[in-house]
Write an enzyme that holds these catalytic residues in place. Structure first.
Site, PDB file in Angstrom:
ATOM      1  N   SER A  42      11.359  13.496 -19.113  1.00  0.00           N
ATOM      2  CA  SER A  42      11.645  13.707 -18.793  1.00  0.00           C
ATOM      3  C   SER A  42      11.206  15.980 -18.070  1.00  0.00           C
ATOM      4  O   SER A  42      11.006  16.240 -19.569  1.00  0.00           O
ATOM      5  CB  SER A  42      12.923  14.637 -18.873  1.00  0.00           C
ATOM      6  OG  SER A  42      13.792  15.469 -19.083  1.00  0.00           O
ATOM      7  N   TYR A  69      18.354  14.206 -26.960  1.00  0.00           N
ATOM      8  CA  TYR A  69      17.693  14.432 -26.053  1.00  0.00           C
ATOM      9  C   TYR A  69      16.351  14.195 -25.518  1.00  0.00           C
ATOM     10  O   TYR A  69      15.159  13.984 -25.693  1.00  0.00           O
ATOM     11  CB  TYR A  69      18.304  14.341 -24.310  1.00  0.00           C
ATOM     12  CG  TYR A  69      17.956  13.295 -23.243  1.00  0.00           C
ATOM     13  CD1 TYR A  69      17.895  12.540 -22.664  1.00  0.00           C
ATOM     14  CD2 TYR A  69      17.902  14.551 -22.389  1.00  0.00           C
ATOM     15  CE1 TYR A  69      17.379  11.757 -21.812  1.00  0.00           C
ATOM     16  CE2 TYR A  69      16.778  14.181 -21.033  1.00  0.00           C
ATOM     17  CZ  TYR A  69      17.242  12.675 -20.875  1.00  0.00           C
ATOM     18  OH  TYR A  69      16.179  12.486 -19.431  1.00  0.00           O
TER      19      TYR A  69
HETATM   20  N1  NAD Z   1      18.905  11.655 -14.025  1.00  0.00           N
HETATM   21  C1  NAD Z   1      18.315  12.656 -13.856  1.00  0.00           C
HETATM   22  O1  NAD Z   1      18.356  13.637 -13.894  1.00  0.00           O
HETATM   23  C2  NAD Z   1      16.630  12.383 -15.319  1.00  0.00           C
HETATM   24  C3  NAD Z   1      16.431  13.939 -15.614  1.00  0.00           C
HETATM   25  C4  NAD Z   1      14.742  13.615 -16.234  1.00  0.00           C
HETATM   26  C5  NAD Z   1      14.796  11.772 -16.573  1.00  0.00           C
HETATM   27  N2  NAD Z   1      15.418  10.666 -16.102  1.00  0.00           N
HETATM   28  C6  NAD Z   1      15.306  10.208 -17.132  1.00  0.00           C
HETATM   29  O2  NAD Z   1      14.765   8.868 -16.505  1.00  0.00           O
HETATM   30  C7  NAD Z   1      14.999   7.183 -16.905  1.00  0.00           C
HETATM   31  C8  NAD Z   1      16.924   6.646 -15.901  1.00  0.00           C
HETATM   32  O3  NAD Z   1      18.030   7.532 -16.024  1.00  0.00           O
HETATM   33  P1  NAD Z   1      18.378   7.843 -15.182  1.00  0.00           P
HETATM   34  O4  NAD Z   1      19.555   8.950 -14.836  1.00  0.00           O
HETATM   35  O5  NAD Z   1      18.867   7.061 -14.265  1.00  0.00           O
HETATM   36  O6  NAD Z   1      20.120   6.997 -16.113  1.00  0.00           O
HETATM   37  P2  NAD Z   1      20.783   5.886 -15.876  1.00  0.00           P
HETATM   38  O7  NAD Z   1      22.202   6.112 -16.809  1.00  0.00           O
HETATM   39  O8  NAD Z   1      21.580   5.780 -15.092  1.00  0.00           O
HETATM   40  O9  NAD Z   1      19.887   5.202 -16.036  1.00  0.00           O
HETATM   41  C9  NAD Z   1      19.329   4.408 -17.800  1.00  0.00           C
HETATM   42  C10 NAD Z   1      19.557   2.568 -17.258  1.00  0.00           C
HETATM   43  O10 NAD Z   1      19.199   2.817 -19.280  1.00  0.00           O
HETATM   44  C11 NAD Z   1      19.993   1.298 -19.264  1.00  0.00           C
HETATM   45  N3  NAD Z   1      20.432   1.472 -20.813  1.00  0.00           N
HETATM   46  C12 NAD Z   1      21.350   2.293 -21.511  1.00  0.00           C
HETATM   47  N4  NAD Z   1      20.677   2.009 -22.793  1.00  0.00           N
HETATM   48  C13 NAD Z   1      20.197   0.988 -22.863  1.00  0.00           C
HETATM   49  C14 NAD Z   1      20.132  -0.094 -23.930  1.00  0.00           C
HETATM   50  N5  NAD Z   1      20.558   0.639 -25.046  1.00  0.00           N
HETATM   51  N6  NAD Z   1      19.485  -1.028 -23.927  1.00  0.00           N
HETATM   52  C15 NAD Z   1      18.835  -1.707 -22.015  1.00  0.00           C
HETATM   53  N7  NAD Z   1      19.044  -0.463 -21.107  1.00  0.00           N
HETATM   54  C16 NAD Z   1      19.863   0.825 -21.389  1.00  0.00           C
HETATM   55  C17 NAD Z   1      21.460   1.738 -18.813  1.00  0.00           C
HETATM   56  O11 NAD Z   1      22.878   0.741 -18.447  1.00  0.00           O
HETATM   57  C18 NAD Z   1      20.725   2.806 -17.546  1.00  0.00           C
HETATM   58  O12 NAD Z   1      20.697   1.278 -15.888  1.00  0.00           O
HETATM   59  C19 NAD Z   1      16.056   8.044 -18.179  1.00  0.00           C
HETATM   60  O13 NAD Z   1      14.686   7.477 -18.995  1.00  0.00           O
HETATM   61  C20 NAD Z   1      16.172   9.408 -18.434  1.00  0.00           C
HETATM   62  O14 NAD Z   1      16.045  10.131 -19.606  1.00  0.00           O
HETATM   63  C21 NAD Z   1      16.622  11.140 -15.142  1.00  0.00           C
END
Ligand code: NAD
Length: 237
Positions: free
Chosen positions: A131, A144
């Site tokens: 991130s 985080y």
């Molecule tokens: N959305 C943002 O702004 C953003 C920015 C930078 C990085 N990210 C990263 O992108 C990735 C996806 O994030 P997102 O925003 O789509 O969030 P999200 O919460 O929609 O997706 C995360 C997924 O991981 C799954 N998950 C959570 N805990 C889990 C566990 N214990 N075991 C298995 N699966 C599990 C959730 O059910 C979900 O489907 C993450 O690594 C997040 O840190 C997101």
């Protein structure tokens, strides 16, 4: 069809960015497995993937999953939790800190370890989703951003350990993206990010797909240990 006939596993593929990566990989010709703690059966059916349940907080659950994959051309370590959004470092609970580290850091390591035989079989390519928050030190997200800093270090260490096996390990660092998981983030924060970018607009899940597909493809075969910030120029390396 950059990923024709490759088998790609996306953790956290049932929604958000992971779902977008899964759909993009299918469009690029891959057979996709989505692994998630929430039920992804319906999503898998809709997009043409296979769903495998896993809880990254549980070492035995990861072990069970790894027994189901024989060969992996690509692994996207995307699943992660935030849990501490909005809390200062003084307000943060130890339990929350430990949970975030268990899923985001230990879970990523154990997934990699469990999938190594399947990756070794075909010299697979790994992408870790970090991130941009870890690169600029976003406040009120300490657990985080610390976990994301750890997976960036892990990307580099694993790249060196696994390079001799022909396995590449790279990371992408998306910026604040408009998905279900960020609906809690105040509108001003979304605007702050949009204004701070060289490209002045909100980030969508599809914006990071190109970088992830490239890192999974043979076109990136001589790239490893790198972190690609995909954030419209909010942070520039
Ligand atoms: N959305 C943002 O702004 C953003 C920015 C930078 C990085 N990210 C990263 O992108 C990735 C996806 O994030 P997102 O925003 O789509 O969030 P999200 O919460 O929609 O997706 C995360 C997924 O991981 C799954 N998950 C959570 N805990 C889990 C566990 N214990 N075991 C298995 N699966 C599990 C959730 O059910 C979900 O489907 C993450 O690594 C997040 O840190 C997101």
């Amino acid at each position: 069809m950059q990923l024709r006939n490759k088998t790609i596993l996306v953790t956290g593929g049932a929604r958000g960015l992971g779902r977008a990566f899964a759909e993009a990989a299918i469009k690029a010709g891959a057979h996709v497995l989505i692994a998630d703690v929430i039920d992804g059966t319906e999503v898998a059916k809709q997009i043409g993937a296979r769903f495998l349940p896993v809880d990254l907080a549980s070492p035995s659950s990861i072990q069970d999953l790894s027994k189901k994959v024989e060969k992996l051309d690509g692994l996207v370590n995307n699943a992660a939790i935030t849990n501490s959004g909005g809390r200062t470092m003084e307000e943060l609970d130890v339990d929350v800190w430990d949970k975030v580290m268990a899923v985001n850091v230990r879970g990523t390591w154990l997934m990699m370890r469990g999938c190594l035989p399947a990756l070794r079989r075909v010299k697979g390519n790994v992408v870790i989703v970090a991130s941009v928050t870890a690169l600029w030190g976003a406040p009120r997200l300490l657990a985080y951003i610390s976990s994301k800093g750890a997976v960036i270090a892990m990307t580099r260490g694993m790249a060196r350990e696994l390079g001799p096996d022909g396995i590449t390990v790279n990371a992408v660092a998306p910026g604040l993206t408009e998905v279900e998981a960020t609906e809690y983030v105040p509108a001003e924060r979304h605007q702050h990010y949009a204004q701070g970018r060289a490209l002045k607009r909100s980030q969508q899940a599809q914006d990071a797909c190109g970088a992830v597909m490239f890192l999974l493809s043979d076109d990136a075969a001589f790239m490893t240990g790198q972190v690609l910030p995909v954030n419209g120029g909010f942070v520039m390396n």
